[in-house]
Design an enzyme around this catalytic site. Structure first.
Site: not given
Ligand code: APR
Length: 244
Positions: A91-93, A109, A117, A141, A184, A208, A226
Site C-alpha cells: 500500500q506504500n508509495i 496505492h 497532467c 502545473c 492496520s 505489527n 518489522a
Molecule cells: N513494524 C511493524 N508494524 C508497525 C511499525 C513497525 N516498525 N510501525 C507501525 N506499525 C504498524 C502500526 O501499528 C499500524 O498498525 O503499522 C500499521 C500502519 O497502519 P496505517 O498507519 O493505517 O497504515 P496503512 O495500514 O498502510 O494504511 C493503509 O491508508 O491512508 C491510507 O493510502 C493510505 O496506504 C494507506 C492506507
C-alpha cells in the site's frame, strides 16, 4: 509455515517503512493525525484544493527523499531470492521495496515517483513535479496547458488500477501463506486481501507493533517491529531449510 508453504505472498503497509523514518498514517504522530484525510487525502479535495496536497508534500519531501530501505525491506527481498516470496503487494508509495531488491512489487496505492497532467495526460517525473511545485511552495502545473499535475498516488475516492488490484486478488487467492506486515487493515480493498488467502485455506501471519481489528483472522500474530521480526523470520527459515 514458510518451509511448508509453496506460494508465499506478502502484503505491506506504512508500518514497514516507519523504521526508514517515514511516519505511518494512524499511529500517534502519523500523517492523518496531523492532516485531516478528508481535507488532504481525497480525490475531490485534490481537484478542488490541490495546494493542500503540495503543503503536505512539502513537509514529507525531505523524509521521502532521505528514506532508505530498512532490514524489513531487505529481508523480503532475500525471501524472494530464496524462492519464498512470489510478490510483495504494498500500500506504500515510497519505492523502498524496489530499492531493497524486491523485483515483483504491486503498488496498490500508486507511486510518488511520477505524475500526470490532468488535462493532456503528459507524464512527469518526481523531480519535474518538485521543480514545477518549487518543492511544495505552489501547485505543480503542466507547462503545456497550465492544468494541474496529479501525482500517481491513489487518493481516497479514486479507483485503484484494476490490473494491479485483480493481480493482487489472484495472488492472495492462490497463496497458501500471506505475511501481513505493518498494516492496520483499515482501508479497503487492500484490507480484504488476507480474507482471499483465508478462503482458499491459506494461512495468515500478521506482523505489527499493535493489535488490529482483524487479528482473529490470523493464524499467528507477531507483535514487534518489522525491522526486527522479518530478518529473524528469514534467518530461522534458512536454518530450518539448511541454507547457509
Ligand atoms: N513494524 C511493524 N508494524 C508497525 C511499525 C513497525 N516498525 N510501525 C507501525 N506499525 C504498524 C502500526 O501499528 C499500524 O498498525 O503499522 C500499521 C500502519 O497502519 P496505517 O498507519 O493505517 O497504515 P496503512 O495500514 O498502510 O494504511 C493503509 O491508508 O491512508 C491510507 O493510502 C493510505 O496506504 C494507506 C492506507
Amino acid at each position: 509455515m514458510i518451509l511448508e508453504s509453496i506460494q508465499v505472498v506478502v502484503l505491506t503497509g506504512a508500518g514497514i517503512s516507519v523504521e526508514s523514518g517515514i511516519p505511518d498514517f494512524r499511529s500517534p504522530g502519523g500523517l492523518w493525525t496531523k492532516y485531516d484525510p478528508l481535507l488532504y487525502g481525497t480525490y475531490e479535495s485534490f481537484v478542488n484544493h490541490p495546494e493542500r496536497f503540495w503543503e503536505m508534500a512539502k513537509e514529507l519531501h525531505p523524509t521521502l527523499e532521505n528514506a532508505e530501505p530498512n532490514p524489513a525491506h531487505y529481508a523480503l527481498a532475500e525471501l524472494e531470492r530464496l524462492g519464498k516470496c512470489r510478490a510483495v503487494i504494498t500500500q506504500n508509495i515510497d519505492n523502498l521495496h524496489q530499492r531493497a531488491g524486491s523485483t515483483d512489487v504491486l503498488e496498490l496505492h500508486g507511486t510518488h515517483r511520477s505524475g500526470h497532467c490532468m488535462s493532456c495526460r503528459r507524464v512527469f517525473t518526481l523531480e519535474e513535479m518538485n521543480e514545477l511545485s518549487e518543492y511544495g511552495e505552489c501547485v505543480a502545473c503542466c507547462p503545456e496547458d497550465d492544468a494541474t499535475i496529479k501525482p500517481d498516488v491513489v487518493f481516497f475516492g479514486e479507483p485503484l488500477d484494476s490490473k494491479v488490484l485483480s493481480r493482487a486478488a489472484e495472488l492472495a487467492s492462490t497463496s497458501d501463506l500471506m505475511l501481513v506486515v505493518g498494516c492496520s487493515l483499515e482501508v479497503y480493498p487492500a484490507a480484504a486481501l488476507p480474507e482471499y488467502t483465508k478462503r482458499r485455506k491459506g494461512r495468515l501471519v500478521f506482523i505489527n507493533t499493535i493489535a488490529t481489528y482483524h487479528d482473529d483472522q490470523a493464524d499467528l500474530v507477531c507483535l514487534g517491529k518489522a525491522g526486527d521480526v522479518l530478518p529473524a523470520i528469514v534467518e530461522s527459515y534458512k536454518k530450518l531449510a539448511g541454507i547457509g
